[in-house]
Motif scaffolding. Structure first.
Motif, PDB file in Angstrom:
ATOM      1  N   ARG A   1     107.625  84.431   2.478  1.00  0.00           N
ATOM      2  CA  ARG A   1     106.410  84.854   1.751  1.00  0.00           C
ATOM      3  C   ARG A   1     105.556  85.759   2.630  1.00  0.00           C
ATOM      4  NH1 ARG A   1     101.460  83.605   1.551  1.00  0.00           N
ATOM      5  NH2 ARG A   1     101.607  81.798   2.915  1.00  0.00           N
ATOM      6  N   LYS A   2     105.389  85.370   3.900  1.00  0.00           N
ATOM      7  CA  LYS A   2     104.588  86.180   4.832  1.00  0.00           C
ATOM      8  C   LYS A   2     105.225  87.548   5.046  1.00  0.00           C
ATOM      9  CE  LYS A   2     102.335  82.591   7.546  1.00  0.00           C
ATOM     10  NZ  LYS A   2     102.238  81.940   8.850  1.00  0.00           N
ATOM     11  N   HIS A   3     106.546  87.571   5.190  1.00  0.00           N
ATOM     12  CA  HIS A   3     107.259  88.822   5.408  1.00  0.00           C
ATOM     13  C   HIS A   3     107.097  89.738   4.188  1.00  0.00           C
ATOM     14  CE1 HIS A   3     110.083  91.181   7.691  1.00  0.00           C
ATOM     15  NE2 HIS A   3     110.883  91.309   6.637  1.00  0.00           N
ATOM     16  N   SER A   4     107.157  89.140   2.995  1.00  0.00           N
ATOM     17  CA  SER A   4     107.001  89.886   1.757  1.00  0.00           C
ATOM     18  C   SER A   4     105.589  90.475   1.654  1.00  0.00           C
ATOM     19  CB  SER A   4     107.285  88.964   0.573  1.00  0.00           C
ATOM     20  OG  SER A   4     106.967  89.599  -0.628  1.00  0.00           O
ATOM     21  N   GLU A   5     104.576  89.666   2.022  1.00  0.00           N
ATOM     22  CA  GLU A   5     103.191  90.151   1.983  1.00  0.00           C
ATOM     23  C   GLU A   5     102.999  91.322   2.942  1.00  0.00           C
ATOM     24  OE1 GLU A   5     100.707  86.825   2.858  1.00  0.00           O
ATOM     25  OE2 GLU A   5     101.044  85.874   0.906  1.00  0.00           O
ATOM     26  N   THR A   6     103.567  91.229   4.128  1.00  0.00           N
ATOM     27  CA  THR A   6     103.455  92.306   5.118  1.00  0.00           C
ATOM     28  C   THR A   6     104.051  93.591   4.568  1.00  0.00           C
ATOM     29  OG1 THR A   6     103.677  90.703   6.896  1.00  0.00           O
ATOM     30  CG2 THR A   6     104.083  92.991   7.467  1.00  0.00           C
TER      31      THR A   6
ATOM     32  N   ARG B   1     103.422  99.037   1.600  1.00  0.00           N
ATOM     33  CA  ARG B   1     103.676  99.869   0.435  1.00  0.00           C
ATOM     34  C   ARG B   1     102.359 100.392  -0.153  1.00  0.00           C
ATOM     35  NH1 ARG B   1     108.064  96.485  -1.301  1.00  0.00           N
ATOM     36  NH2 ARG B   1     106.459  95.102  -2.041  1.00  0.00           N
ATOM     37  N   ASP B   2     101.373  99.501  -0.239  1.00  0.00           N
ATOM     38  CA  ASP B   2     100.087  99.884  -0.824  1.00  0.00           C
ATOM     39  C   ASP B   2      99.404 100.953   0.020  1.00  0.00           C
ATOM     40  OD1 ASP B   2     100.568  98.043  -2.769  1.00  0.00           O
ATOM     41  OD2 ASP B   2      99.279  96.483  -1.907  1.00  0.00           O
TER      42      ASP B   2
END
Length: 141
Positions: free
Chosen positions: A124-129, A134-135
């Motif tokens: 989850r943390k890796h995905s958030e990073t 991307r943003d």
């Protein structure tokens, strides 16, 4: 009779000894006396070996098994035929004893609840990073 364990024992007649010249210690004596021992044992046709032990022995022996099914052991560390002969027999007995041990069956394990939670949290943390990256990149264009 050579006793390996309570289940397996070998007849002396099953072992074939050949005495050859050794490259080990002995000085000039090396060139005159055949002290090295080549032990040959018919592992594929031996009546002394149970079938399960035979299969494991053939696997354990690897390259020491020839195309004819004979297991070959070369002993040349000692300076006498008798000592090399004993060493070759000891190594054969040790190999057969190892083949007599039944492998412990593997039981697949399951990951613990804590390790599953840690793994999912890390993902989850890796995905958030990555989503934050991307943003910020889309506003630069």
């Amino acid at each position: 009779m050579i006793v390996v364990n309570d289940r397996v024992s070998l007849e002396e007649a099953e072992l074939d000894f050949e005495f050859i010249r050794s490259s080990g210690p002995g000085g000039q004596n090396v060139n005159k006396v055949s002290t090295a021992v080549r032990l040959r044992f018919d592992a594929t046709n031996s009546p002394s070996l149970p079938e399960d032990v035979r299969r494991r022995l053939l696997t354990l022996a690897g390259r020491r098994i020839g195309g004819d099914g004979f297991l070959t052991i070369l002993a040349q560390t000692a300076r006498t035929q008798d000592a090399n002969r004993r060493e070759a027999v000891d190594r054969l007995v040790e190999l057969i004893a190892k083949a007599c041990e039944r492998p412990k069956p593997r039981r697949p394990s399951r990951p613990t609840l804590g390790s599953q939670k840690r793994r999912l949290e890390s993902k989850r943390k890796h995905s958030e990073t990555k989503s934050r990256r991307r943003d910020s990149n889309s506003s630069d264009d």
